[in-house]
Design an enzyme around this catalytic site. Sequence first.
Site, short mmCIF file in Angstrom:
data_model
loop_
_atom_site.label_atom_id
_atom_site.label_comp_id
_atom_site.label_asym_id
_atom_site.label_seq_id
_atom_site.Cartn_x
_atom_site.Cartn_y
_atom_site.Cartn_z
N GLY A 51 0.97 -1.22 -0.04
CA GLY A 51 0.07 -0.10 -0.01
C GLY A 51 1.04 1.19 -0.02
O GLY A 51 0.36 2.07 0.83
N ASN A 53 1.66 3.44 -2.38
CA ASN A 53 1.49 4.37 -3.64
C ASN A 53 1.18 5.80 -3.00
O ASN A 53 1.16 6.81 -3.86
CB ASN A 53 0.35 3.93 -4.71
N THR A 54 0.63 5.86 -1.81
CA THR A 54 0.58 7.27 -1.12
C THR A 54 0.51 7.18 0.32
O THR A 54 0.73 6.00 0.93
CB THR A 54 -1.19 7.40 -1.44
N GLY A 55 0.13 8.22 1.00
CA GLY A 55 0.16 8.31 2.33
C GLY A 55 1.44 7.93 3.00
O GLY A 55 2.38 8.08 2.67
N GLY A 57 2.40 4.87 3.60
CA GLY A 57 3.15 3.83 3.07
C GLY A 57 4.32 4.56 2.19
O GLY A 57 5.49 3.96 2.02
N TYR A 206 -13.33 -2.37 10.22
CA TYR A 206 -11.96 -1.70 10.40
C TYR A 206 -11.19 -2.06 11.82
O TYR A 206 -10.26 -2.53 12.18
CB TYR A 206 -12.05 -0.25 10.08
#
Length: 323
Positions: A51, A53-55, A57, A206
Site C-alpha cells: 500500500g 502508492n500514497t500516504g 506507506g 476496520y
Amino acid sequence: MDWNWSEIFSSPLWAVSTVILGLVVRVQRRARWDPRDCPVQLKGKTVIVTGSNTGIGKFVALDFARRGARVILACRSMERGTAAMQDIRRLSGNKNVHLRLLDTASLQSVRQFAEDFLREEKQLHILVNNAGASGMPRRITTDGLEVTFATNHVGPFLLTNLLLDLMKRCAPARIVNVSSVNHWKGQVHFAHFHGNNLTGGMDSSYNHTKLYNILWTKELARRLQDTGVTVNSLHPGVVKTEVMRYYHWLIRLIFSITGIFFFKSAEEGAVSTIYCAVAEETDGITGKYFDSDCSLVLPSPLARDPALAEKSFEFCERLTAKL
Ligand SMILES: *[C@@H]1O[C@H](CO)[C@@H](O)[C@H](O)[C@H]1NC(C)=O
Ligand SMILES: *[C@@H]1O[C@H](CO)[C@@H](O)[C@H](O)[C@H]1NC(C)=O
Ligand SMILES: *[C@@H]1O[C@H](CO)[C@@H](O)[C@H](O)[C@H]1NC(C)=O
C-alpha cells in the site's frame, strides 16, 4: 446558545492560543524519535512496503529508499504505483525502487505476488504490512470474505506466511504491522470474516481487523522465537485525511484551520512505522505494540490475550489453507 462564529474566528486571542497550543504539540512531538537522526543504512537489503502508492506507506518507502534499500512497492494500481515509484526514485536518488502489483483483498493476488517474488528476488529483510482500508462498503469478495477483513487481515496474514521462510533465511529480519488505536473498539467473532453478525457502522470492520492485526503479531512473534525474525505492530498516528470524515462540517472547518497544528501529516504518521522497521532501539524487540510517538504501550486487554491470539492465528491458517 447563539455563537457568533465569525467573531470567535476573528478574535486575535483565539488565533494566538491556537498557534501556541499547536507549537507545544509540535515541539513535544519533535522531542521523540526522528528518522532523520537515525543513521541506519539499508544498502544490500530488500524491503517490501504494501500500500505504498500514497500516504504513510509512500513516506515509509521513501525513507527506506534514502537508506539505500532495494525497495519493492506492493500496490494495487499500476498507474498510481508507477507514479509513486517515479516520485520515490527522484526524491531519494535511488533507482533500485520497483513496483509489483498486489491486492491484499484477493488471496489469488497475494499468492501470485508471493510466487513471483520468491522466484525473482533472492532476499527479504523488512516487510511492512501497511496496506489497509477503512470505510469500505461491506461486500463479500470472491474468496467469500468480507472485504475489509480480507484487505486488512487475511491477505496480509497469507502474504506474511508465504514469505516467512525467505525472511528466516535472511535473518535478522523485521515484520512491521500497521495497526491502529481503533483496535480498542474491536471484537473477536469469527463469523465476521464472512460478513456475518457485523453490527455497527462501516468502521466496525476496520476496528475488528486492527485488533486481529495485534493478536496476529503477538502469536507470530511467539512462533518466531529464536529465528531472528521480529514482528511488531503500531499505531501510525492520526493522519488528517483519515479522521476528518467522521465529523460535522463545522468541526471539519475548525480542523482544517487548526489541523496543520494538531494532526500529523502522512510524513509524520510514517515515523512509528519506520521506527519499528529500522531503529537500533527496536533491535530484537518482538511481539510488541507501539504508539504514534514510538513509545512501547499496552494494547487493549483483548489484544493481550495469548489464548485468543493463538485461536485467531489458527483460524486464519485454516481459512487461508482452504481458500
Ligand atoms: C500484520 O500482519 C498480518 C499479517 O500481515 C496481517 O494479517 C495483519 O494485517 C498485519 N497486521 C497488521 C497489524 O496490519
Ligand atoms: C450470527 O448470525 C447468524 C445468521 O447469519 C445467526 O443465526 C446467529 O444467531 C448470529 N449469532 C450471533 C451470536 O449473533
Ligand atoms: C471504531 O473505533 C473508533 C475509534 O476508537 C470509534 O470512534 C468508533 O466508534 C468505532 N466504531 C465502532 C463501530 O465500534
